[in-house]
Write an enzyme that holds these catalytic residues in place. Structure first.
Site, short mmCIF file in Angstrom:
data_model
loop_
_atom_site.label_atom_id
_atom_site.label_comp_id
_atom_site.label_asym_id
_atom_site.label_seq_id
_atom_site.Cartn_x
_atom_site.Cartn_y
_atom_site.Cartn_z
N ASP A 127 0.86 -1.19 0.00
CA ASP A 127 0.00 0.00 0.00
C ASP A 127 0.89 1.24 0.00
O ASP A 127 1.98 1.22 0.56
CB ASP A 127 -0.91 0.01 1.23
CG ASP A 127 -2.02 -1.02 1.16
OD1 ASP A 127 -2.45 -1.37 0.04
OD2 ASP A 127 -2.46 -1.47 2.23
N ASP A 145 -7.02 -1.41 -4.55
CA ASP A 145 -8.08 -1.04 -3.61
C ASP A 145 -9.03 -0.02 -4.23
O ASP A 145 -10.24 -0.05 -3.98
CB ASP A 145 -7.48 -0.47 -2.33
CG ASP A 145 -6.62 -1.48 -1.58
OD1 ASP A 145 -6.85 -2.70 -1.72
OD2 ASP A 145 -5.70 -1.04 -0.86
#
Length: 166
Positions: A127, A145
């Site tokens: 991330d 995401d």
């Protein structure tokens, strides 16, 4: 007398939707490789007053759910992702003519595969997008995401439209 062809194929077939999913996967994986080359784990670059790039690893699911567990979650989330991929491909094939529905599924599919690749290769998801504003700080996320979230919103909109029609 004209008859309706029950085998009519829409111009928008499953390959169109799979192409979109592959584009999401490529964008996701390229961005993760790039960020991994320019940042060290935990390092952040301030872009604006509300947005940073920061390299973090998520061993759990959304919002680091179950990230602190002993490692079993990697296999659990991998299995769920594989099952989701199979179900989504089936739904795309069955409903390829339903544009909004398939758009939402293709975005979710691309995101699921992007994060599945990370989880399979590294044991965690990479991330790097960090958003914060007015005292709120969202969990760090990635392109996959984004695909999953936008796809989920479009899926809900499609379902609401379908309910309104009936």
């Amino acid at each position: 007398m004209a008859t309706r062809n029950i085998y009519y194929k829409s111009k928008t077939g499953i390959l169109h939707w799979l192409g979109l999913a592959i584009a999401i996967v490529l964008l996701d994986q390229i961005s993760k490789i790039w960020i991994s080359h320019i940042l060290h784990y935990g390092q952040a670059i301030r872009i604006t007053s509300f947005f940073n790039l920061i390299l973090v690893y998520n061993e759990g699911a959304a919002f680091s759910f179950l990230a602190s567990q002993s490692g079993w979650q990697r296999y659990f989330f991998t299995a769920i992702s594989i099952l989701a991929v199979v179900v989504i491909v089936y739904l795309l094939k069955k409903h390829a003519h339903q544009r909004l529905f398939c758009l939402s599924l293709a975005l979710i599919l691309g995101g699921a595969i992007g994060n599945l690749i990370d989880r399979s290769l590294y044991g965690h998801v990479i991330d790097f997008l960090d958003v914060h504003a007015m005292g709120w700080h969202w969990p760090t996320f990635n392109i996959a995401d984004c695909g999953i979230t936008i796809g989920a919103v479009l899926f809900i909109i499609d379902e609401l439209k379908r309910v309104r029609k009936s």
